[in-house]
Scaffold this active site. Sequence first.
Site, PDB file in Angstrom:
ATOM      1  N   ASP A   1      22.729  10.513 -35.286  1.00  0.00           N
ATOM      2  CA  ASP A   1      24.180  10.501 -35.133  1.00  0.00           C
ATOM      3  C   ASP A   1      24.662   9.270 -34.372  1.00  0.00           C
ATOM      4  O   ASP A   1      25.624   8.606 -34.783  1.00  0.00           O
ATOM      5  CB  ASP A   1      24.638  11.770 -34.409  1.00  0.00           C
ATOM      6  CG  ASP A   1      24.388  13.025 -35.219  1.00  0.00           C
ATOM      7  OD1 ASP A   1      24.139  12.908 -36.431  1.00  0.00           O
ATOM      8  OD2 ASP A   1      24.417  14.122 -34.634  1.00  0.00           O
TER       9      ASP A   1
ATOM     10  N   GLU B   1      18.033  14.299 -34.510  1.00  0.00           N
ATOM     11  CA  GLU B   1      19.434  14.507 -34.870  1.00  0.00           C
ATOM     12  C   GLU B   1      20.350  13.646 -34.014  1.00  0.00           C
ATOM     13  O   GLU B   1      21.248  12.957 -34.508  1.00  0.00           O
ATOM     14  CB  GLU B   1      19.804  15.981 -34.696  1.00  0.00           C
ATOM     15  CG  GLU B   1      21.280  16.307 -34.854  1.00  0.00           C
ATOM     16  CD  GLU B   1      21.790  16.066 -36.262  1.00  0.00           C
ATOM     17  OE1 GLU B   1      21.412  16.808 -37.166  1.00  0.00           O
ATOM     18  OE2 GLU B   1      22.557  15.110 -36.445  1.00  0.00           O
TER      19      GLU B   1
ATOM     20  N   SER C   1      24.181  15.897 -42.143  1.00  0.00           N
ATOM     21  CA  SER C   1      24.116  15.353 -40.794  1.00  0.00           C
ATOM     22  C   SER C   1      24.068  13.835 -40.841  1.00  0.00           C
ATOM     23  O   SER C   1      24.407  13.184 -39.856  1.00  0.00           O
ATOM     24  CB  SER C   1      22.871  15.872 -40.076  1.00  0.00           C
ATOM     25  OG  SER C   1      22.970  17.236 -39.789  1.00  0.00           O
TER      26      SER C   1
END
Length: 602
Positions: A308, A304, A515
């Site tokens: 990002d 994650e 996300s």
Amino acid sequence: MHYLWLSVLCALVVITRPLDSAATPFAPNWNNMHTKHRWNAIPGKWESIGQPPVGITIDLRIALKPHCEHALTDAIYEVSNPNHPKHVLFFVPPPTQVTLLRCRYGAYLSKEQVAKLVAPHPYTLEVVEAWLRHHGVSPSNVSTTHGGNWLTVTGVPVSKANELLGASYQLYRYAGTNETILRTVGYALPVALHTHVQTVAPTTYFGSPLTPRERPRGHRVSALSTRDDHVTPAVLRSLYNSVTYQPAATEQNMIGVTGFSGQYVSDEDLELFMALFRSDANDPTFLVIDVNDSGYDPSKPGSEANLDMQYTQGMAWPTPHVFYSMGGVAEEFIPDSFIPVNTNEPFLGWLEVMTRLEDLPQTISTSYGGDEQTFPRDYATSVCELFGQLGARGISVLFASGDEGVGGGDCRKNDGTGVVQFQPGFPATCPWVTSVGGTMRRPEVAAPFSSGGFSNVFKRPIYQTDAVLGFFEQLGKQHAGLYNASSRGFPDVSAQARRFTIIHDNEFMFLRGTSCSTPVVAGIISLLNDYQLSKNRPVLGFLNPWLYGTAIQGFNDITSGSNPGCGTDGFSAVPGWDPVTGLGTPDFQRLLDLLPNPIPTN
């Protein structure tokens, strides 16, 4: 109608007439308790593993109600809406009209000005401090945080917390994991405090992080497939029309990325990703701010966090980046220690840092959240107001809408009724953040997992009225009773969210979810802020009044696809705003032409 100047006056004026309840010696009945919030059962997938060890302490955060209820809301609209009236009428008793000729848009507030707007009445502080003293809490353990309207009480023994709050704190574990937290299924406050205290945390919030759905393919870096449906920064920059823009205000502009749940960024993975997919980028770096002893370790990266950072860098390089590594969420526990290190709420702990910093990034991307109903209403409201504080200071805060369509699981309400209802996600439903949904393919259609719908906590904000009513005209009576038609709709915008290529542990990995789309939109917004700064204009700040106004013409309207869930087909993407893809996907060059250029008047 309230205006900023009236709000500031309200926050600064000292009330000279004594309150009726303060005219006599203060002696409330601290034992007259009334429930503040309680679950009928332990929230799903959590299980009690018993009482914490004797001597364990907890830090409590107490949200105090502001003296002027609407001051912050008024301020946010005045500084964030390019179409806000330039001639602000201000009335002072006795009725004397003063006309202030000034454009308020872009005149963002300082940390100190925000603190004055949200400050509680002195009597609120007096009564809460009296309650704490009654229970033997030392003043040295109490401090003011979160912009001035929160109290943090440190080192409270769990037994004392139970006494203060009529609670029963226990250790809880999330099913199938080692994630352990210290919580209570219910808490109460003395009746005398209910008009002064909005919420106390940590108490009844049993949240979990939202992470992207991972699709690892196991290919080594040298063996990436040539399939044309892989998403890379080059694909996104072309699709969203930002290829030719060269950032020019990198000494002023910054973009922030948050990392919860033990998610760290690998410098080596980032360097390799940029070498492969942004060959013009030299030395991609970022500043790390460790919040709450996160134990930041780039040798143990999370997919994650890598996603990002790689995509905000891929979209906005060479704009400087800061990574907020937040501890206290989803920590691994040693079974025989039962040390509740996860006692800090994930967003509160981060916001405590943000609200006390003077210099903040102009754009912040966050890909975490949970079902709105798992957040107690008072807690969600208090956290949302803190995001509003950031907006008033000129910060664009973006959140992923979620990956469960209109709701995951059986979609039953957790209030004991068992009623099936679409399940919105928080903080995506907070009216002071910009929520990002997902699309896929080219030409774009709605991604079926793109969460969207309507809040069950927050009313519909003014900036969204026309867009949402336009959607309802097309929806008709479909799904009647499964959503709240008078509330905040989400998402606000969207972007590609499927088959994102990242580098993780020196291998290719393919991810999907909102996300993925959120850092992409954050990168676009950061580039727009860069342009504004290069022209000596104010940055965009809280985005939504502009997005739903002038900027509507800068989005690619997505009109096909849906977000099924809860045993239904969900909502459909239609012309205009919809609760699947929002206003659509960004076109950077069109948005550039629509940027506000306020001309202040004296």
